[in-house]
Write a protein that holds these residues in place. Structure first.
Motif, mmCIF file in Angstrom:
data_model
loop_
_atom_site.group_PDB
_atom_site.id
_atom_site.type_symbol
_atom_site.label_atom_id
_atom_site.label_comp_id
_atom_site.label_asym_id
_atom_site.label_seq_id
_atom_site.Cartn_x
_atom_site.Cartn_y
_atom_site.Cartn_z
ATOM 1 N N MET A 1 42.777 35.527 25.191
ATOM 2 C CA MET A 1 42.068 36.445 24.337
ATOM 3 C C MET A 1 41.376 35.668 23.238
ATOM 4 O O MET A 1 41.828 34.617 22.820
ATOM 5 N N GLU A 2 40.306 36.199 22.773
ATOM 6 C CA GLU A 2 39.471 35.519 21.799
ATOM 7 C C GLU A 2 40.209 35.166 20.510
ATOM 8 O O GLU A 2 39.930 34.156 19.889
ATOM 9 N N LYS A 3 41.146 35.962 20.106
ATOM 10 C CA LYS A 3 41.879 35.718 18.860
ATOM 11 C C LYS A 3 42.879 34.580 18.992
ATOM 12 O O LYS A 3 43.416 34.115 18.006
ATOM 13 N N GLY A 4 43.177 34.155 20.191
ATOM 14 C CA GLY A 4 44.061 33.019 20.385
ATOM 15 C C GLY A 4 45.521 33.354 20.596
ATOM 16 O O GLY A 4 46.382 32.498 20.490
ATOM 17 N N TYR A 5 45.815 34.607 20.948
ATOM 18 C CA TYR A 5 47.208 34.988 21.163
ATOM 19 C C TYR A 5 47.820 34.221 22.330
ATOM 20 O O TYR A 5 48.985 33.847 22.286
ATOM 21 N N TYR A 6 47.037 33.976 23.368
ATOM 22 C CA TYR A 6 47.555 33.267 24.543
ATOM 23 C C TYR A 6 47.331 31.758 24.481
ATOM 24 O O TYR A 6 47.637 31.047 25.426
ATOM 25 N N ASP A 7 46.770 31.261 23.399
ATOM 26 C CA ASP A 7 46.587 29.812 23.255
ATOM 27 C C ASP A 7 47.931 29.127 23.002
ATOM 28 O O ASP A 7 48.883 29.756 22.572
ATOM 29 N N THR A 8 47.979 27.839 23.256
ATOM 30 C CA THR A 8 49.165 27.047 22.934
ATOM 31 C C THR A 8 48.729 25.899 22.041
ATOM 32 O O THR A 8 47.946 25.069 22.482
ATOM 33 N N PRO A 9 49.150 25.861 20.799
ATOM 34 C CA PRO A 9 49.944 26.874 20.106
ATOM 35 C C PRO A 9 49.096 28.108 19.784
ATOM 36 O O PRO A 9 47.868 28.024 19.747
ATOM 37 N N ARG A 10 49.766 29.206 19.560
ATOM 38 C CA ARG A 10 49.062 30.453 19.264
ATOM 39 C C ARG A 10 48.304 30.343 17.953
ATOM 40 O O ARG A 10 48.784 29.787 16.981
ATOM 41 N N ARG A 45 40.457 42.762 28.378
ATOM 42 C CA ARG A 45 39.054 42.712 27.971
ATOM 43 C C ARG A 45 38.754 43.774 26.920
ATOM 44 O O ARG A 45 38.087 43.521 25.933
ATOM 45 N N ARG A 46 39.280 44.990 27.121
ATOM 46 C CA ARG A 46 39.058 46.074 26.151
ATOM 47 C C ARG A 46 39.704 45.734 24.818
ATOM 48 O O ARG A 46 39.136 46.007 23.765
ATOM 49 N N ILE A 47 40.882 45.142 24.849
ATOM 50 C CA ILE A 47 41.536 44.738 23.607
ATOM 51 C C ILE A 47 40.685 43.698 22.904
ATOM 52 O O ILE A 47 40.500 43.734 21.699
ATOM 53 N N ARG A 48 40.154 42.767 23.652
ATOM 54 C CA ARG A 48 39.319 41.712 23.075
ATOM 55 C C ARG A 48 38.100 42.321 22.395
ATOM 56 O O ARG A 48 37.760 41.978 21.271
ATOM 57 N N LEU A 49 37.438 43.274 23.056
ATOM 58 C CA LEU A 49 36.265 43.906 22.480
ATOM 59 C C LEU A 49 36.625 44.716 21.242
ATOM 60 O O LEU A 49 35.934 44.673 20.237
ATOM 61 N N THR A 50 37.738 45.419 21.293
ATOM 62 C CA THR A 50 38.172 46.236 20.161
ATOM 63 C C THR A 50 38.512 45.374 18.967
ATOM 64 O O THR A 50 38.221 45.724 17.828
ATOM 65 N N SER A 51 39.110 44.215 19.192
ATOM 66 C CA SER A 51 39.549 43.377 18.087
ATOM 67 C C SER A 51 38.388 42.701 17.368
ATOM 68 O O SER A 51 38.566 42.143 16.302
ATOM 69 N N ARG A 52 37.187 42.767 17.918
ATOM 70 C CA ARG A 52 36.018 42.188 17.239
ATOM 71 C C ARG A 52 35.535 43.074 16.105
ATOM 72 O O ARG A 52 34.815 42.628 15.247
ATOM 73 N N VAL A 53 35.906 44.326 16.135
ATOM 74 C CA VAL A 53 35.414 45.300 15.130
ATOM 75 C C VAL A 53 35.965 44.984 13.778
ATOM 76 O O VAL A 53 36.965 44.469 13.541
#
Length: 53
Positions: A1-10, A45-53
């Motif tokens: 996800m764009e916010k980096g929740y699934y990145d390592t490290p988060r 994908r919908r969460i990603r789009l919503t979190s841009r708002v």
């Protein structure tokens, strides 16, 4: 996800992401767990789009 929740490290915690989406942490946890388990990229994908708002 764009916010980096699934990145390592988060780069974003579950609490931070839930706050941005205006949902409880437990609700977001369940939604993400189910979406990932089902391979439902549409939900993510919908969460990603919503979190841009």
């Amino acid at each position: 996800m764009e916010k980096g929740y699934y990145d390592t490290p988060r780069r974003c915690s579950l609490t931070e992401l839930a706050g941005e989406l205006d949902v409880s942490k437990s609700t977001l946890s369940v939604v993400l767990h189910r979406a990932k388990g089902n391979g439902d990229n549409g939900v993510l994908r919908r969460i990603r789009l919503t979190s841009r708002v």
